[in-house]
Design an enzyme around this catalytic site. Sequence first.
Site, short mmCIF file in Angstrom:
data_model
loop_
_atom_site.label_atom_id
_atom_site.label_comp_id
_atom_site.label_asym_id
_atom_site.label_seq_id
_atom_site.Cartn_x
_atom_site.Cartn_y
_atom_site.Cartn_z
N LYS A 14 28.52 65.44 29.60
CA LYS A 14 28.37 64.00 29.39
C LYS A 14 27.78 63.70 28.00
CE LYS A 14 29.78 63.03 33.58
NZ LYS A 14 28.90 62.58 34.66
N THR A 39 22.38 60.80 34.21
CA THR A 39 23.53 59.99 34.61
C THR A 39 23.63 59.78 36.11
OG1 THR A 39 24.89 62.01 34.56
CG2 THR A 39 24.91 60.63 32.59
N GLY A 40 22.76 60.41 36.89
CA GLY A 40 22.76 60.22 38.34
C GLY A 40 22.23 58.84 38.73
N HIS A 52 7.74 69.37 55.22
CA HIS A 52 7.54 70.25 54.09
C HIS A 52 7.69 71.70 54.53
CE1 HIS A 52 5.04 67.21 51.55
NE2 HIS A 52 6.32 66.98 51.51
N TYR A 60 0.59 57.93 47.41
CA TYR A 60 0.66 56.47 47.28
C TYR A 60 -0.33 55.79 48.22
CZ TYR A 60 5.41 58.18 46.12
OH TYR A 60 6.48 58.89 45.64
N ILE A 116 11.58 66.53 40.15
CA ILE A 116 11.51 65.64 41.30
C ILE A 116 12.30 66.19 42.48
CG2 ILE A 116 12.09 63.31 42.10
CD1 ILE A 116 9.82 63.41 40.05
N THR A 117 13.35 66.93 42.21
CA THR A 117 14.31 67.37 43.23
C THR A 117 13.64 68.07 44.40
OG1 THR A 117 15.84 67.77 41.39
CG2 THR A 117 16.46 68.63 43.57
N GLU A 118 14.09 67.72 45.62
CA GLU A 118 13.64 68.45 46.80
C GLU A 118 14.78 69.32 47.32
OE1 GLU A 118 12.82 66.06 50.25
OE2 GLU A 118 14.27 64.55 49.67
N GLU A 155 -2.51 69.63 53.31
CA GLU A 155 -1.72 69.66 54.54
C GLU A 155 -1.98 70.98 55.26
OE1 GLU A 155 2.32 69.52 53.33
OE2 GLU A 155 2.31 67.39 52.81
#
Length: 569
Positions: A320, A294-295, A528, A436, A373-375, A489
Amino acid sequence: ELPLTGPEDRHLRSAFFHIMERGEERKNHWSAFRDLLMALWQAVEDNGLLLGEINPLVLDRENKWLALDGKAEIDDNVLALRPDLEIHQMDEHYSPEENSARDAGLSYVELDGSVGLLVNGAGLAMATMDLLRDQDLIPANFMDLGGAADEERMAKALQLLFYHSRVQAVFLNLFGGIVSCESVAKALAGALKGGPPPKPLVLRMDGTGADEAEKIITELNQPTIFISKDLNKTLARLRETIAVQPKPKKGPESGTVEILIPRQTPSPTKKCESPYTEPIFPRADTPVLIQGITGKAAQVHVQRMKDYGVNIVAGATPFKGGWEVQDIPVYDGVRQAKSDHDIGATMIFVPAGSAGDAILEAVDSDIPFIVCITEGLPQRDMLNVRQEIARSNSRLIGPNTPGLIIPNEIKLGIMPESVFTPGPVALISRSGTLTYEAASRLSAAGIGQRICLGVGGDPFVGLDFVEVVQTLQADPLFEEVEALVVLGEVGGRAEENLAEYVQTQDLNKPVIAMVAGRTAPPGKRLGHAGAILEQDGGMEEKLTAMARAGFTVCPDLDGLAPAVAQALE
């Protein structure tokens, strides 16, 4: 190692007897020592500390324990969730620009050059810094726009860059994923308020919303603003703007970087041994759940995944239950959704403070494949998650990941799908935007991808590089993979661990690697949480380990596609 529940008496006794000399009086000091260390642990536990240190600790003349000095380091992700802890920030350790950027929610590090730099994504930012320095364009800063691009934040970023005394021109490198180029362009136009920028502004925008962004910027009709999707074109314009003549590139024409030891062909001691006994990567028909459906951000990417053909069967958001989002039924929790649907994978779009619990909810419900996905998850939360994942049959990608994509089959993530094409390459990365960029360059060179996956840029993630390769080895799609591309990295040991693992394996696939952050300043954390050049994680160590394992190592993005093409031949 201490358990996550805290030190036990045996740990405290070990420390006590290590620092106290023999003597009967020791018994009189034990109880107070124990209380002091438990209070220190509680401070670590309650405030999300990465470090809680007392040094020196002494006994005073009254035989009482006294902390003469101490130090605490708070997890940045906890700090974002706990504004009350800001009072402990010591601004004197940072430049005024760094303090101002932190207040605006920007990741900023002061450097020594003349190019003001603004990039979305730490990995792409570090790779951009490397490219700039290769062409004698020295960045004045590292700045990661992150996952938000509102007008206020953009205005603060531009103010920091335009009015920096050393900055001659500003370079924005954006590859749209969760952040749309269109939203950044709108915020940029709003911040400029219809006027020209104080200094030349060079924009590279590609990915999600790039065409719309170019239209918005072009309509500003400002001659000192240049925009293109092509990174090399924007770098050329930047050189013209600052009047720099680039030096010839060093290294062999093949695109590999010269290293201290010769590239070697390892002698494997094992053949493709994997701890996994069955394929676990989702496919086109896998039923998918969306946690946090719902976000606002979740709904945008749910629509894009549906357009890609992903089989999204349910969503879950507490309280919800009974709602519908884009004709998808919403449940109060994962277990309720699973009672009505055969869930094969879940994607998590839950805020950082609750994301760790959302992962554990999926684990408790035996969801085979989890993408978070959340950071910004606190490191302590991820330690709990890793402990539970290890005892489960679930596999986790992330957090702080763009997800995964099997081109033309399934996309579980926020990637700009247009840059990915089917082909023979498996691409794994610690950075979203760098994924990407690399996929776009490979596709442009006619090199497609079988699977692309971001492990996440945090110190503690679900599947790391080694575990991803082990999982690939157990999956039938690995037979269709002809080359493995690894994007790393600075910081941590993920790349070294992978090199050591590959040395023991008969993968029968060439491995091509690029590590962003060759020009990173030591001791600085660059976006990061894991990207910090300290005792471990140095560039030389990574390149040497990869060379020993037989990797082809590319110095920068420009060398990646040629090196992969050569390996495929």
